[in-house]
Scaffold this active site. Structure first.
Site, PDB file in Angstrom:
ATOM      1  N   CYS A   1     -12.779   3.584   2.044  1.00  0.00           N
ATOM      2  CA  CYS A   1     -14.066   3.094   2.528  1.00  0.00           C
ATOM      3  C   CYS A   1     -13.796   2.079   3.637  1.00  0.00           C
ATOM      4  O   CYS A   1     -12.737   1.468   3.685  1.00  0.00           O
ATOM      5  CB  CYS A   1     -14.907   2.493   1.414  1.00  0.00           C
ATOM      6  SG  CYS A   1     -14.085   1.294   0.400  1.00  0.00           S
TER       7      CYS A   1
ATOM      8  N   GLU B   1     -24.179  -3.836   2.309  1.00  0.00           N
ATOM      9  CA  GLU B   1     -23.937  -2.667   3.127  1.00  0.00           C
ATOM     10  C   GLU B   1     -24.988  -1.578   2.949  1.00  0.00           C
ATOM     11  O   GLU B   1     -25.507  -1.379   1.854  1.00  0.00           O
ATOM     12  CB  GLU B   1     -22.559  -2.079   2.789  1.00  0.00           C
ATOM     13  CG  GLU B   1     -21.437  -3.033   3.135  1.00  0.00           C
ATOM     14  CD  GLU B   1     -20.059  -2.460   2.928  1.00  0.00           C
ATOM     15  OE1 GLU B   1     -19.137  -2.965   3.586  1.00  0.00           O
ATOM     16  OE2 GLU B   1     -19.891  -1.534   2.125  1.00  0.00           O
TER      17      GLU B   1
END
Length: 175
Positions: free
Chosen positions: A66, A113
């Site tokens: 990620c 996020e």
């Protein structure tokens, strides 16, 4: 090494600016990110253990990779780039869904996020980048779910959130 910027976004994933990555995590500002889950033909997820020298969450287990998109970079393009940088292989990725989450770390930083979750398939061993990844393993999806409940402290804060979303997505969709 120059610190990378993250793409600041609103709730609709529209870019509203750029900010150095560390500053965005210090200020808990919403920014664009992605999470890649690579599965094999046994329906196992490739997990990575973050390198011991990482500035947050060292040695914790997390999804295959990620990170954050660069300005002008498409989501799948960013996922493919980072997968190769961290795990040393390429595979086709498909974006499944996105969602917003906020997760504070013990060190005072916060992930806030808009995360684009992607899936890919691979059946070989990765060639891990030791600056990013300490170790890796395959785990059955159900075993990951159970292990997070038994040993939550060995997983990254964001992985526990993202895995839950990913797990429910898999329950609702045939891939």
């Amino acid at each position: 090494m120059i610190e990378e910027n993250v793409i600041l976004v609103n709730q609709q994933d529209e870019q509203i600016g750029l900010m150095p990555k560390l500053e965005a995590h210090e200020k808990a500002v919403l920014h664009r990110a992605f999470s890649v889950f690579v599965l094999n033909d046994k329906n196992e997820i490739m997990l990575q253990q973050r390198a011991h020298q990482k500035y947050h969450s060292p040695l914790l287990w997390t999804n295959t990779c990620c990170s954050h998109q660069r300005e002008g970079e498409a989501n799948v393009e960013a996922g493919s780039r980072r997968l190769f940088e961290e795990m040393g292989f390429k595979t086709d990725l498909k974006e499944l869904f996105h969602f917003i989450y906020k997760a504070p770390f013990d060190n005072g930083l916060t992930e806030h996020e808009l995360d684009h979750v992607m899936i890919g398939y691979f059946n070989e061993d990765p060639a891990i980048n030791r600056e990013e990844v300490e170790d890796w393993k395959w785990m059955k999806i159900e075993d990951v779910k159970e292990d997070i409940q038994r040993q939550p402290q060995i997983y990254t804060v964001w992985f526990k959130i993202i895995f839950d979303e990913f797990y429910h997505y898999l329950e609702d969709h045939k891939l």
